[in-house]
Design an enzyme around this catalytic site. Structure first.
Site, PDB file in Angstrom:
ATOM      1  CD  GLU A   2      -2.849  -1.307   2.335  1.00  0.00           C
ATOM      2  OE1 GLU A   2      -2.509  -0.803   3.398  1.00  0.00           O
ATOM      3  OE2 GLU A   2      -3.924  -1.913   2.190  1.00  0.00           O
ATOM      4  CD  GLU A  29      -4.070  -6.331   2.235  1.00  0.00           C
ATOM      5  OE1 GLU A  29      -4.910  -5.655   2.851  1.00  0.00           O
ATOM      6  OE2 GLU A  29      -2.853  -6.143   2.323  1.00  0.00           O
TER       7      GLU A  29
HETATM    8  P1  P53 Z   1      -7.224  -3.601   9.608  1.00  0.00           P
HETATM    9  C1  P53 Z   1      -6.020   1.264   6.346  1.00  0.00           C
HETATM   10  C2  P53 Z   1      -7.056   1.332   5.433  1.00  0.00           C
HETATM   11  C3  P53 Z   1      -7.209   0.319   4.506  1.00  0.00           C
HETATM   12  C4  P53 Z   1      -6.326  -0.741   4.461  1.00  0.00           C
HETATM   13  O1  P53 Z   1      -7.005  -3.369   8.060  1.00  0.00           O
HETATM   14  C5  P53 Z   1      -5.299  -0.803   5.357  1.00  0.00           C
HETATM   15  C6  P53 Z   1      -5.131   0.197   6.285  1.00  0.00           C
HETATM   16  C7  P53 Z   1      -4.018   0.145   7.228  1.00  0.00           C
HETATM   17  O2  P53 Z   1      -4.471  -0.052   8.496  1.00  0.00           O
HETATM   18  O3  P53 Z   1      -4.367  -1.772   5.350  1.00  0.00           O
HETATM   19  C8  P53 Z   1      -4.594  -3.099   4.957  1.00  0.00           C
HETATM   20  O4  P53 Z   1      -6.355  -4.752   9.978  1.00  0.00           O
HETATM   21  C9  P53 Z   1      -3.316  -3.776   5.322  1.00  0.00           C
HETATM   22  C10 P53 Z   1      -3.464  -4.943   6.227  1.00  0.00           C
HETATM   23  C11 P53 Z   1      -4.619  -4.769   7.175  1.00  0.00           C
HETATM   24  C12 P53 Z   1      -5.882  -4.610   6.353  1.00  0.00           C
HETATM   25  O5  P53 Z   1      -5.789  -3.511   5.490  1.00  0.00           O
HETATM   26  O6  P53 Z   1      -6.811  -2.351  10.272  1.00  0.00           O
HETATM   27  O7  P53 Z   1      -2.505  -4.109   4.226  1.00  0.00           O
HETATM   28  O8  P53 Z   1      -2.241  -5.199   6.855  1.00  0.00           O
HETATM   29  O9  P53 Z   1      -4.738  -5.795   8.117  1.00  0.00           O
HETATM   30  C13 P53 Z   1      -7.130  -4.435   7.177  1.00  0.00           C
HETATM   31  O10 P53 Z   1      -8.654  -3.917   9.782  1.00  0.00           O
END
Ligand code: P53
Length: 472
Positions: free
Chosen positions: A169, A372
């Site tokens: 990201e 993802e």
């Molecule tokens: P969590 C922010 C907004 C969207 C995606 O997020 C993001 C983030 C960073 O926090 O990151 C991705 O676990 C990231 C993963 C993360 C996942 O989103 O805060 O690549 O590591 O776990 C989900 O709910």
């Protein structure tokens, strides 16, 4: 004409960020990384506000069992991240052979199960020393350490790994500067100048990583990654549409625009000019960014949600620049009442995934890899069972939306990696927010026995993969 459909070799799989799952704290020569210091050992006198990551969900000691379960699900590709401080404990030191051995063993194991490794090279895991002694990616020397690290991994894994992601990201990096460049913004600099320099440095790092990998492994597929969010205008006013356009450019497109064209786009240059920002971006760096743009293999995206954008807070007596800055610092987003949301208020909007794919396809005409997509849920195990029907609904609708983008809109998607295979600590460092197809028996404080339990969604995804997405 033949109907467009999913590729026969479509990469169905799952993704994980190892710093959120591995644990194995300081084992086998691993150094401290920024996540460890933020989470486990914050500054003296500051109490950690997060769940423990020393053990996380203990993937370090359970990786074979976890990969066995993934193989049972029929997963064809597994994205994981190599923790930087396992390989270079301080970032500016010699490689730690035991760290390289660990990931090589993991890769060999997944290959033996017919699973294609997809390697992320940085996922919130900079060695703590690089942050403290150098101020992270704000310092150009860190780009050199990173490129050396990437070269060392590519050399070791060269005939085993085809798919690479340079940096998780890239577009969010400036917003998470505690994970990338400390909070040490020089006093003489505005927040926007700090942001712009960091953005450019990460683009240079990405470009040099692409070139380093391609030099070691000419047929590697190296992707750049963005967290893609579909922005909607809060009203039907043109002003909100401008707000939306601005958000799409700065949040979604800026990274890919640079990675694919090799130049800083005009809107970014004028953003800097308007604010008298002059970034360091020398000729050699510019040449590498341009060279790397010709070697980019695919666009990697994470997609979770749409967000609604408003400009109304700044309509009165404020200039367009302030309104842009508000958006840049996350102040112009409001919940869209037309949609359901997760327990963390992340809007659930599968059509937005279809539209995101269309936008990316029409802007870049490159293969897209969804690396993802998933939903965080609070879950409880009852008699060894987890009935995660909400997760199944989320996947069913989002995979359907992706298929529509492929079949009706002609988008070239090479794979879909669910977030995630096993439970882990969310990026907001919570254990409550679970994402896996496989439940791990620990809670926020009590580590329990860390046993693995397939959830109901595990069997659903298995069926989805076996039918190449036809049986949803
Ligand atoms: P969590 C922010 C907004 C969207 C995606 O997020 C993001 C983030 C960073 O926090 O990151 C991705 O676990 C990231 C993963 C993360 C996942 O989103 O805060 O690549 O590591 O776990 C989900 O709910």
């Amino acid at each position: 004409m033949k109907k467009k459909e999913l590729r026969k070799d479509f990469l169905w799989g799952a993704a994980l960020s190892n710093v959120q799952a591995e644990g194995g704290y300081l084992e086998d020569g691993k150094g401290l990384n920024v996540y460890d210091t933020l989470v486990v050992t914050p500054e003296p006198g500051i109490e950690s506000q997060y769940s423990d990551t020393k053990v996380a969900t203990d993937h370090y000691h359970h990786f074979k069992e976890d990969i066995d379960l993934m193989a049972e699900m029929g997963i064809k590709a597994y994205r994981f991240s190599i923790i930087w401080s396992r390989i270079h404990p301080n970032g500016d030191d010699e490689a730690n052979e035991k760290g390289l051995d660990f990931y090589e063993e993991m890769i060999d194991y997944m290959l033996s199960k017919g699973i294609e490794p997809v390697v992320s090279l940085v996922h919130f895991d900079m060695p703590d020393h690089l942050m403290r002694a150098y101020n992270g990616f704000f310092n150009k020397k860190v780009i050199d350490f990173y490129v050396e690290h990437v070269r060392c991994i590519a050399k070791r894994m060269n005939d085993k790994v085809k798919y690479w992601i340079t940096y998780n990201e890239t577009n969010l990096a400036p917003y998470q500067s505690d994970l990338v460049a400390g909070t040490n913004k020089p006093d003489y600099m505005s927040k926007e100048e700090f942001y712009s320099q960091l953005y450019i440095n990460i683009q240079v790092a990405h470009a040099r990583a692409v070139l380093a990998i391609k030099k070691e492994i000419p047929d590697a597929m190296v992707g750049g990654m963005v967290n893609y969010c579909l922005f909607q205008p809060a009203t039907t006013t043109s002003r909100d549409m401008i707000a939306c356009e601005f958000s799409h450019k700065f949040m979604n497109y800026l990274s890919f625009d640079i990675m694919t064209s090799g130049y800083l786009p005009e809107y970014f240059v004028s953003f800097m000019e308007k604010r008298d920002i002059e970034c360091e971006f020398n000729n050699e760096e510019q040449e590498d960014v341009l060279k790397a743009s010709k070697e980019l293999g695919y666009l990697a995206i994470s997609y979770y949600r749409s967000m609604m954008v408003t400009s109304y807070r700044t309509i009165k007596n404020e200039s367009i620049i302030d309104f842009e800055n508000n958006l840049l610092w996350g102040k112009g987003f409001v919940q869209n009442p037309l949609y359901n949301a997760s327990e963390w208020n992340w809007t659930i909007d599968p059509d937005a995934l279809r539209l995101s794919l269309i936008q990316l396809h029409e802007r870049y005409h490159l293969p897209i890899f969804i690396v993802e997509n998933g939903i965080g849920i609070k879950e409880e195990m009852i008699n060894g069972k987890i009935y995660d029907d909400n997760r199944i609904d989320y996947y069913q609708e989002h995979i359907q939306a992706m298929k529509t983008a492929i079949e009706n809109d002609g988008v070239d998607v090479i794979g879909y990696l669910a977030w995630s295979s096993i439970d882990f600590l969310s990026a907001h460092k919570e254990m409550l927010k679970r994402y896996g197809f496989i439940y791990i028996n620990r809670d926020v404080e009590d580590l329990k026995d860390l046993k693995r339990y397939p959830k109901k969604s595990f069997y659903w995804y298995k069926k989805c993969i076996a039918s190449n997405g036809n049986d949803l």
